[in-house]
Design a protein around this motif. Structure first.
Motif, PDB file in Angstrom:
ATOM      1  N   ALA A 192     -11.428  -8.129   1.849  1.00 35.89           N
ATOM      2  CA  ALA A 192     -11.405  -6.724   1.423  1.00 35.89           C
ATOM      3  C   ALA A 192     -12.775  -6.243   0.940  1.00 35.89           C
ATOM      4  N   GLY A 193     -13.533  -7.154   0.324  1.00 32.57           N
ATOM      5  CA  GLY A 193     -14.837  -6.793  -0.215  1.00 32.57           C
ATOM      6  C   GLY A 193     -15.870  -6.432   0.837  1.00 32.57           C
ATOM      7  N   GLU A 194     -15.633  -6.866   2.093  1.00 30.77           N
ATOM      8  CA  GLU A 194     -16.614  -6.596   3.154  1.00 30.77           C
ATOM      9  C   GLU A 194     -16.489  -5.183   3.711  1.00 30.77           C
ATOM     10  N   MET A 195     -15.399  -4.526   3.395  1.00 33.94           N
ATOM     11  CA  MET A 195     -15.150  -3.257   4.090  1.00 33.94           C
ATOM     12  C   MET A 195     -14.666  -2.199   3.121  1.00 33.94           C
ATOM     13  N   ARG A 196     -14.758  -0.935   3.567  1.00 36.72           N
ATOM     14  CA  ARG A 196     -14.271   0.158   2.736  1.00 36.72           C
ATOM     15  C   ARG A 196     -13.087   0.831   3.404  1.00 36.72           C
ATOM     16  N   PHE A 197     -12.213   1.377   2.580  1.00 37.32           N
ATOM     17  CA  PHE A 197     -10.955   1.932   3.082  1.00 37.32           C
ATOM     18  C   PHE A 197     -10.879   3.430   2.822  1.00 37.32           C
ATOM     19  N   ILE A 198     -10.393   4.158   3.820  1.00 40.20           N
ATOM     20  CA  ILE A 198     -10.210   5.596   3.665  1.00 40.20           C
ATOM     21  C   ILE A 198      -8.788   5.961   4.098  1.00 40.20           C
ATOM     22  N   GLY A 199      -8.172   6.840   3.350  1.00 39.67           N
ATOM     23  CA  GLY A 199      -6.802   7.236   3.668  1.00 39.67           C
ATOM     24  C   GLY A 199      -6.646   8.737   3.787  1.00 39.67           C
ATOM     25  N   THR A 200      -5.406   9.184   3.672  1.00 42.78           N
ATOM     26  CA  THR A 200      -5.073  10.618   3.671  1.00 42.78           C
ATOM     27  C   THR A 200      -3.752  10.776   2.923  1.00 42.78           C
ATOM     28  N   ASP A 201      -3.594  11.879   2.279  1.00 42.01           N
ATOM     29  CA  ASP A 201      -2.425  12.359   1.516  1.00 42.01           C
ATOM     30  C   ASP A 201      -2.822  12.695   0.079  1.00 42.01           C
ATOM     31  N   ALA A 202      -3.454  11.717  -0.608  1.00 42.97           N
ATOM     32  CA  ALA A 202      -3.922  11.943  -1.985  1.00 42.97           C
ATOM     33  C   ALA A 202      -2.793  12.390  -2.903  1.00 42.97           C
ATOM     34  N   LEU A 203      -1.672  11.673  -2.851  1.00 41.56           N
ATOM     35  CA  LEU A 203      -0.587  11.980  -3.785  1.00 41.56           C
ATOM     36  C   LEU A 203      -0.972  11.480  -5.173  1.00 41.56           C
ATOM     37  N   SER A 204      -0.459  12.191  -6.177  1.00 42.26           N
ATOM     38  CA  SER A 204      -0.667  11.702  -7.527  1.00 42.26           C
ATOM     39  C   SER A 204       0.522  10.819  -7.884  1.00 42.26           C
ATOM     40  N   GLY A 205       0.435  10.143  -8.993  1.00 41.62           N
ATOM     41  CA  GLY A 205       1.529   9.266  -9.411  1.00 41.62           C
ATOM     42  C   GLY A 205       1.169   7.820  -9.192  1.00 41.62           C
ATOM     43  N   GLU A 206       1.899   6.973  -9.906  1.00 41.61           N
ATOM     44  CA  GLU A 206       1.548   5.563  -9.944  1.00 41.61           C
ATOM     45  C   GLU A 206       1.606   4.913  -8.563  1.00 41.61           C
ATOM     46  N   GLY A 207       0.508   4.301  -8.186  1.00 38.95           N
ATOM     47  CA  GLY A 207       0.459   3.560  -6.936  1.00 38.95           C
ATOM     48  C   GLY A 207       0.068   4.393  -5.728  1.00 38.95           C
ATOM     49  N   TYR A 208      -0.034   5.718  -5.884  1.00 38.48           N
ATOM     50  CA  TYR A 208      -0.347   6.561  -4.735  1.00 38.48           C
ATOM     51  C   TYR A 208      -1.847   6.855  -4.644  1.00 38.48           C
ATOM     52  N   GLY A 209      -2.201   7.661  -3.637  1.00 43.03           N
ATOM     53  CA  GLY A 209      -3.600   7.831  -3.225  1.00 43.03           C
ATOM     54  C   GLY A 209      -4.633   8.028  -4.313  1.00 43.03           C
ATOM     55  N   VAL A 210      -4.371   8.961  -5.228  1.00 38.81           N
ATOM     56  CA  VAL A 210      -5.400   9.248  -6.237  1.00 38.81           C
ATOM     57  C   VAL A 210      -5.655   7.998  -7.083  1.00 38.81           C
ATOM     58  N   GLU A 211      -4.577   7.304  -7.408  1.00 39.85           N
ATOM     59  CA  GLU A 211      -4.740   6.082  -8.190  1.00 39.85           C
ATOM     60  C   GLU A 211      -5.420   4.968  -7.391  1.00 39.85           C
ATOM     61  N   GLN A 212      -5.123   4.915  -6.086  1.00 36.31           N
ATOM     62  CA  GLN A 212      -5.802   3.929  -5.236  1.00 36.31           C
ATOM     63  C   GLN A 212      -7.318   4.154  -5.275  1.00 36.31           C
ATOM     64  N   VAL A 213      -7.724   5.422  -5.341  1.00 38.99           N
ATOM     65  CA  VAL A 213      -9.156   5.736  -5.443  1.00 38.99           C
ATOM     66  C   VAL A 213      -9.682   5.302  -6.812  1.00 38.99           C
ATOM     67  N   LEU A 214      -8.922   5.626  -7.865  1.00 42.55           N
ATOM     68  CA  LEU A 214      -9.363   5.265  -9.220  1.00 42.55           C
ATOM     69  C   LEU A 214      -9.493   3.757  -9.382  1.00 42.55           C
ATOM     70  N   LYS A 215      -8.627   3.006  -8.703  1.00 36.63           N
ATOM     71  CA  LYS A 215      -8.684   1.553  -8.791  1.00 36.63           C
ATOM     72  C   LYS A 215      -9.783   0.959  -7.905  1.00 36.63           C
ATOM     73  N   GLY A 216     -10.368   1.807  -7.064  1.00 38.86           N
ATOM     74  CA  GLY A 216     -11.431   1.341  -6.184  1.00 38.86           C
ATOM     75  C   GLY A 216     -10.932   0.711  -4.889  1.00 38.86           C
ATOM     76  N   GLU A 217      -9.614   0.790  -4.639  1.00 38.59           N
ATOM     77  CA  GLU A 217      -9.111   0.237  -3.374  1.00 38.59           C
ATOM     78  C   GLU A 217      -9.445   1.161  -2.214  1.00 38.59           C
ATOM     79  N   LEU A 218      -9.402   2.441  -2.499  1.00 35.38           N
ATOM     80  CA  LEU A 218      -9.782   3.435  -1.488  1.00 35.38           C
ATOM     81  C   LEU A 218     -11.121   4.045  -1.875  1.00 35.38           C
ATOM     82  N   ASP A 219     -12.003   4.197  -0.882  1.00 30.07           N
ATOM     83  CA  ASP A 219     -13.250   4.917  -1.147  1.00 30.07           C
ATOM     84  C   ASP A 219     -12.979   6.409  -1.214  1.00 30.07           C
ATOM     85  N   ALA A 220     -12.068   6.859  -0.372  1.00 31.54           N
ATOM     86  CA  ALA A 220     -11.761   8.289  -0.346  1.00 31.54           C
ATOM     87  C   ALA A 220     -10.405   8.512   0.289  1.00 31.54           C
ATOM     88  N   THR A 221      -9.808   9.646  -0.058  1.00 27.51           N
ATOM     89  CA  THR A 221      -8.608  10.102   0.630  1.00 27.51           C
ATOM     90  C   THR A 221      -8.734  11.613   0.749  1.00 27.51           C
TER      91      THR A 221
END
Ligand code: FRU
Length: 325
Positions: free
Chosen positions: A213-242
């Motif tokens: 996972a550290g070798e690559m960056r992840f981008i998604g779509t939707d950006a839902l708020s709430g636990e475990g969803y897009g915005v939080e994935q960005v805050l946790k650093g799992e997603l670079d952007a959504t």
């Protein structure tokens, strides 16, 4: 009286997930603002045959208006045309059909979303790098449009290579499986573009499990708020952007009421989108939490109002009864 609906709106949802749930809640909440409106939501799990059944039942039950998010465009088109030909106004939202036999469309421009993500990736990689795409259901128009938009943005840059595009049907576990295969095939992946955050999460989990996972960056779509969803994935650093894919349920009901009350309405309503990344995820989360609080208050208020109205109604009956004695 208050309890008899003037209008019945049938909503046919193609999928059952958090994005749909948020949209359903928005529709039901918006409907509280109109008298005598009943919103009947029926949901399938990414199943064309069952969605066709749902729509046919709505037609037979004589709904006043049909709202539909078609699972796949080609198989769902004929039954939507059938509703329209029978004189039922049809609002198509989020995903499109392959026909102009509908009354209005509401949704974001998925081609533009794909293109914005493509530009984001070009920038991020400074014109050089390997990308894999995890696509949504390729028979659904958002998947087609996001892909086309993405390709249009990266194709002027020969240094950016789209190694593969895999259909994971908008689903988390399928995305994980596809990612497993992609990792086995390609020793160097710089960016994973998953067409929604749920698939991005599935792909990320597998990459992490394989220690890559550290070798690559992840981008998604939707950006839902709430636990475990897009915005939080960005805050946790799992997603670079959504990218925000607006649910717009309130807009759908407003449009339905305009159509039913014979007011003017636009045939195409394009909802706007925006990038969410480390620079704005925090503020986005604060705002959506605040909005959720307000939404809760609206619902509480409505509950109280109904309670008082019911009490008022029984008081009238009691009074009327006592006058008879
Ligand atoms: C929700 C969803 C979203 C995606 C959209 C595309 O059911 O899968 O994740 O953005 O549908 O239509």
């Amino acid at each position: 009286t208050r309890n008899e609906p003037r209008f019945r709106i049938g909503v046919s949802q193609c999928s059952d997930d958090e994005w749909r749930h948020q949209m359903n809640n928005e529709m039901l909440r918006e409907a509280l603002f109109y008298d005598g409106v009943e919103v009947d939501i029926r949901t399938v799990k990414d199943d064309n045959v069952r969605q066709i059944e749902d729509i046919r039942n709505f037609i037979e039950e004589g709904v006043d208006l049909l709202v539909v998010a078609p699972n796949e465009a080609a198989p769902i088109t004929p039954v939507v045309e059938e509703a329209y030909d029978r004189g039922i106004p049809v609002i198509v939202f989020d995903r499109k059909i392959l026909s102009d036999k509908y009354t209005a469309y509401i949704g974001a421009d998925n081609y533009e979303i794909g293109k914005a993500i493509g530009r984001y990736v070009v920038n991020m990689l400074q014109g050089q790098g390997n990308v894999v795409e995890i696509s949504g259901l390729t028979g659904s128009t958002p998947a087609m449009d996001r892909h086309q938009g993405f390709v249009s943005a990266i194709s002027p840059y020969p240094g950016i290579k789209l190694l593969a595009s895999e259909d994971a049907g908008w689903l988390r576990s399928e995305a994980g499986q596809k990612m497993d295969t992609l990792l086995a095939h390609f020793p160097q992946i710089d960016v994973v573009y998953a067409q929604n955050d749920r698939m991005a999460a599935g792909a990320y989990a597998v990459a992490r499990q394989k220690g890559r996972a550290g070798e690559m960056r992840f981008i998604g779509t939707d950006a839902l708020s709430g636990e475990g969803y897009g915005v939080e994935q960005v805050l946790k650093g799992e997603l670079d952007a959504t990218f925000i894919y607006p649910t717009g349920g309130d807009r759908v009901i407003q449009m339905a009421m305009d159509i039913l009350n014979k007011r003017g309405f636009p045939r195409e309503t394009i909802l706007s989108t925006s990038v969410v990344d480390a620079t704005n995820a925090q503020i986005m989360q604060m705002q959506t939490t605040h909005i959720a609080t307000l939404d809760g208050k609206i619902e509480t208020l409505n509950g109280k109002m109904n309670h008082y109205l019911d009490r008022y109604a029984t008081q009238q009956v009691v009074l009327y009864g006592s006058l008879l004695v």
